[in-house]
Write an enzyme that holds these catalytic residues in place. Structure first.
Site, PDB file in Angstrom:
ATOM      1  CG  ASP A  95      -2.006  -1.016   1.224  1.00 22.85           C
ATOM      2  OD1 ASP A  95      -1.894  -1.985   0.449  1.00 22.85           O
ATOM      3  OD2 ASP A  95      -2.969  -0.861   1.994  1.00 22.85           O
ATOM      4  CE  LYS A 162      -4.977   1.972   3.013  1.00 26.16           C
ATOM      5  NZ  LYS A 162      -3.789   1.289   3.598  1.00 26.16           N
ATOM      6  CE  LYS A 189      -6.551  -1.407   3.073  1.00 29.75           C
ATOM      7  NZ  LYS A 189      -5.165  -1.879   3.338  1.00 29.75           N
TER       8      LYS A 189
END
Length: 224
Positions: A95, A162, A189
């Site tokens: 991430d 995300k 996400k």
């Protein structure tokens, strides 16, 4: 039942997360044990904690590490190397955080190049999620800014976009941000400030395919 979601359905979409600066190897081991008990999809830790998480974790859970976290102001080469080392240490997913300032000044090409550098470093088989700090982009920019950033991430090879690190003062995930991000193409996400089952299921209903949670047990315990 919030929006018809069951506990096991939601657990299967959760990255059980510990990114506090004060986290120790013992804390990471406890996170891994709890993740196995809860049946979540993955655990998410800081790069320096990947080896400890790999040692403590269960094969049933994926292992995720962050890169360029939490500011995103690291040089692309640093983010790429941080991600590469994390994968070498056992991370299945990365991430990474974009440079929000570059996005806000309209340098979307720089955002894309940043993502591309990390994608190249980790290879095509590592899941890459790109943290865009959606609350900051919506507060300081426009909805179009958020959409442009997500498209640039997708074009550069992101598997997910995300919402948030959870550390930015502008805030975390919002239903509106997830709705916008879900129109672009990569999976979404939702993370940052999701503390209740109602929050979690609202994000899923808006289009999120993964959730980043630190208070995972409290969310799941409120579901049937």
């Amino acid at each position: 039942m919030p929006d018809g979601y069951r506990r096991d359905q939601v657990a299967a979409l959760v990255d059980h997360t510990l990114l506090k600066p004060e986290a120790t190897a013992a804390d990471v081991a406890a996170l891994a044990q709890e993740a196995a008990a809860l049946g979540v999809y993955a655990i998410c830790v800081s790069p320096s904690m990947v080896a400890a998480a790999k040692h403590a974790g269960s094969p049933a859970q994926k292992l995720c590490a962050v890169a360029g976290f939490p500011s995103g102001k690291h040089l692309s080469a640093i983010k790429a190397e941080e991600a590469r080392i994390a994968v070498a240490d056992g991370a299945d997913e990365i991430d990474m955080v974009i440079d929000v300032g570059a996005a806000l000044q309209g340098d979307i090409a720089a955002v894309g190049a940043d993502v591309a550098a990390v994608r190249s470093a980790v290879g095509e088989h590592t899941v890459l999620k790109v943290i865009v700090e959606s609350a900051a982009l919506l507060l300081l920019g426009t909805e179009q800014t958020l959409l442009d950033v997500c498209r640039a991430a997708a074009d550069a090879g992101a598997d997910f976009v995300k919402t948030s690190t959870g550390f930015h003062p502008a805030g975390g995930a919002s239903v509106r941000a997830v709705e916008l991000m879900a129109t672009v193409g990569p999976q979404v996400k939702a993370s940052g400030g999701i503390r209740t089952a109602a929050d979690a299921t609202a994000m899923l209903a808006a289009g999120a395919g993964r959730l980043g949670l630190s208070g995972t047990r409290a969310v799941l315990d409120a579901l049937p």
